[in-house]
Design an enzyme around this catalytic site. Structure first.
Site, PDB file in Angstrom:
ATOM      1  N   ARG A 142      37.885  55.576  35.627  1.00  0.00           N
ATOM      2  CA  ARG A 142      37.434  54.700  34.443  1.00  0.00           C
ATOM      3  C   ARG A 142      36.051  54.451  34.179  1.00  0.00           C
ATOM      4  O   ARG A 142      35.661  53.531  33.442  1.00  0.00           O
ATOM      5  CB  ARG A 142      38.163  53.284  34.724  1.00  0.00           C
ATOM      6  CG  ARG A 142      39.684  53.111  34.840  1.00  0.00           C
ATOM      7  CD  ARG A 142      39.897  51.626  35.228  1.00  0.00           C
ATOM      8  NE  ARG A 142      41.463  51.579  35.434  1.00  0.00           N
ATOM      9  CZ  ARG A 142      42.138  50.783  34.334  1.00  0.00           C
ATOM     10  NH1 ARG A 142      41.417  50.109  33.757  1.00  0.00           N
ATOM     11  NH2 ARG A 142      43.248  50.836  34.274  1.00  0.00           N
ATOM     12  N   TYR A 145      34.235  54.550  30.712  1.00  0.00           N
ATOM     13  CA  TYR A 145      34.151  53.331  30.021  1.00  0.00           C
ATOM     14  C   TYR A 145      33.190  52.171  30.691  1.00  0.00           C
ATOM     15  O   TYR A 145      32.591  51.533  29.994  1.00  0.00           O
ATOM     16  CB  TYR A 145      35.808  53.137  29.739  1.00  0.00           C
ATOM     17  CG  TYR A 145      35.906  51.698  28.873  1.00  0.00           C
ATOM     18  CD1 TYR A 145      35.788  51.973  27.462  1.00  0.00           C
ATOM     19  CD2 TYR A 145      36.639  50.647  29.227  1.00  0.00           C
ATOM     20  CE1 TYR A 145      35.886  50.949  26.759  1.00  0.00           C
ATOM     21  CE2 TYR A 145      36.970  49.787  28.497  1.00  0.00           C
ATOM     22  CZ  TYR A 145      36.594  49.775  27.095  1.00  0.00           C
ATOM     23  OH  TYR A 145      36.845  48.782  26.257  1.00  0.00           O
ATOM     24  N   PHE A 191      55.675  50.005  27.221  1.00  0.00           N
ATOM     25  CA  PHE A 191      56.960  49.448  27.323  1.00  0.00           C
ATOM     26  C   PHE A 191      57.875  49.254  26.150  1.00  0.00           C
ATOM     27  O   PHE A 191      59.036  49.375  26.108  1.00  0.00           O
ATOM     28  CB  PHE A 191      56.628  47.930  27.918  1.00  0.00           C
ATOM     29  CG  PHE A 191      56.314  48.210  29.522  1.00  0.00           C
ATOM     30  CD1 PHE A 191      56.249  49.213  30.187  1.00  0.00           C
ATOM     31  CD2 PHE A 191      55.872  46.874  30.164  1.00  0.00           C
ATOM     32  CE1 PHE A 191      55.860  49.513  31.540  1.00  0.00           C
ATOM     33  CE2 PHE A 191      55.622  46.823  31.563  1.00  0.00           C
ATOM     34  CZ  PHE A 191      55.608  48.260  32.147  1.00  0.00           C
ATOM     35  N   ASP A 206      53.915  48.577  42.401  1.00  0.00           N
ATOM     36  CA  ASP A 206      55.055  47.716  42.555  1.00  0.00           C
ATOM     37  C   ASP A 206      55.176  46.914  41.366  1.00  0.00           C
ATOM     38  O   ASP A 206      55.920  45.749  41.329  1.00  0.00           O
ATOM     39  CB  ASP A 206      55.105  47.089  44.077  1.00  0.00           C
ATOM     40  CG  ASP A 206      53.645  46.170  44.200  1.00  0.00           C
ATOM     41  OD1 ASP A 206      53.079  46.108  43.346  1.00  0.00           O
ATOM     42  OD2 ASP A 206      53.655  45.728  45.344  1.00  0.00           O
ATOM     43  N   ARG A 211      47.645  40.973  34.472  1.00  0.00           N
ATOM     44  CA  ARG A 211      46.863  41.067  33.351  1.00  0.00           C
ATOM     45  C   ARG A 211      47.140  39.682  32.430  1.00  0.00           C
ATOM     46  O   ARG A 211      48.085  39.218  32.745  1.00  0.00           O
ATOM     47  CB  ARG A 211      46.996  42.357  32.195  1.00  0.00           C
ATOM     48  CG  ARG A 211      46.918  43.718  33.180  1.00  0.00           C
ATOM     49  CD  ARG A 211      45.363  43.972  33.174  1.00  0.00           C
ATOM     50  NE  ARG A 211      45.214  45.321  33.633  1.00  0.00           N
ATOM     51  CZ  ARG A 211      45.038  45.774  34.921  1.00  0.00           C
ATOM     52  NH1 ARG A 211      45.406  44.895  35.992  1.00  0.00           N
ATOM     53  NH2 ARG A 211      45.126  47.037  35.252  1.00  0.00           N
ATOM     54  N   ASP A 271      43.260  51.220  39.380  1.00  0.00           N
ATOM     55  CA  ASP A 271      43.795  50.219  38.662  1.00  0.00           C
ATOM     56  C   ASP A 271      43.548  48.964  39.313  1.00  0.00           C
ATOM     57  O   ASP A 271      43.759  48.418  40.372  1.00  0.00           O
ATOM     58  CB  ASP A 271      45.358  50.432  38.705  1.00  0.00           C
ATOM     59  CG  ASP A 271      46.122  50.022  37.761  1.00  0.00           C
ATOM     60  OD1 ASP A 271      46.442  50.704  36.686  1.00  0.00           O
ATOM     61  OD2 ASP A 271      46.314  48.603  37.468  1.00  0.00           O
TER      62      ASP A 271
END
Ligand code: UDP
Length: 317
Positions: A142, A145, A191, A206, A211, A271
């Site tokens: 990442r 960014y 999703f 998991d 967020r 993440d």
């Protein structure tokens, strides 16, 4: 006022253009169309106060006439983009920010930088306050960014401090709503797309990572208020309601009557484990708080994805 929006054909940028036009401004939308889509602003083409420029802000800002305000939103903004467009992402934070600030200096225009909660990295302070310096891996997947935006903040502050440019810095947290790209890779489009096709939702890790999701019109209201405020310090803009990714998956499956359940996949590297904005500064200095509930925001977002899926030729992935 005459306002430039870089990234004007993007997800947030197109909503911002609509809002600025509704407020009576003259709006120039500039976009390279690397991740933005022309159709996001096609409905504005007939508005006389709206104009469109296709250009890469990291190379040029071919906009004639004096500007009063510059919103610099142009940048890839999804983890899958950072892998596909690493240099575009770095240059959007560096070269494009520099061009916007130099133009702000030349025109006497106020410049707002769209920065990000990613400047906090995988945060060790929770919720994230603007005074927290962050925990960022400078060479991780990442980093193109995160570090570009951190540099963009440093550049913005330097133009403010040493060259007298009037600047604002918005640290934008996870945002969702209509006009997100279906295959953007971010969790809400992923999703919704999976659930609409009655497939299992792909939860990474998991699903305990969190967020906080802000509906796009709430965010846009915060951006406008910040631009017109006297706050030159960074300001978090996001919804402080925190949810785990697993909770979001269960919500989406319930909301869309998806019987296919959940499929667990490996967690991507770096993440962030949790993320929630402290919005005390925005609330005290801008009088801003998000207003749209997750249920209402998701209803509008799902309607958008349904319309996108409905307009695609059968068989297209
Ligand atoms: N995520 C997930 N499944 C997906 C896409 C994302 O579980 O199909 C997770 C991802 O690992 C992260 C969270 O959802 O923990 C938010 O990801 P997104 O890419 O939307 O935003 P960011 O990580 O940049 O906040």
């Amino acid at each position: 006022m005459r306002v430039l929006v870089t990234g004007g054909a993007g997800f947030v940028g197109s909503h911002l253009c609509e809002r600025l036009l509704a407020d009576g401004h003259e709006v120039v939308a500039l976009d390279s169309l690397v991740t933005g889509v022309r159709s996001n602003v096609a409905h504005l083409a007939s508005v006389p106060r709206f104009s469109w420029v296709e250009a890469d802000a990291s190379r040029e800002l071919p906009v004639t006439g004096r500007l009063d305000r510059i919103f610099h939103l142009a940048s890839p903004a999804s983890p899958i983009d950072y892998v596909d467009l690493p240099f575009e992402t770095l240059y959007a934070g560096s070269d494009a920010t520099r061009r916007c600030l130099e133009r702000g200096e030349a025109d006497g225009a106020r410049v707002l930088l769209a920065s990000t909660s990613e400047v906090y990295g995988d945060p060790l302070v929770h919720p994230q306050v603007e005074t927290y310096w962050g925990n960022v891996n400078s060479i991780g997947p990442r980093s193109v960014y995160d570090e570009a935006k951190r540099y963009a903040e440093a550049l913005t502050v330097a133009f403010h401090r040493y060259r007298g440019v009037d600047t604002r810095i918005a640290r934008i947290f996870n945002t969702y709503g209509p006009r997100m790209r279906l295959h953007d890779g971010r969790v809400i489009p992923a999703f919704c797309w999976q659930a609409l096709q009655q497939r299992p939702l792909t939860v990474f890790g998991d699903g305990s990572q969190t967020r906080s999701f802000c509906y796009v019109t709430d965010l846009v209201d915060g951006l406008v208020r910040l631009m017109e405020s006297d706050l030159d310090l960074p300001c978090n803009l996001g919804n402080p309601t925190e949810r785990s990714v697993l909770e979001v998956a269960r919500f989406v499956n319930r909301f869309l009557d998806n019987p296919a359940g959940i499929e667990f996949r490996p967690l991507p590297a770096d993440d962030p484990t949790r993320r929630r904005p402290d919005i005390t500064r925005a609330s005290e200095r801008l009088g801003w708080e998000p207003d749209v509930s997750f249920e209402d925001g998701m209803a509008a977002t799902v309607a958008w994805f349904r319309s996108v899926l409905g307009s695609r030729p059968p068989g297209e992935p």
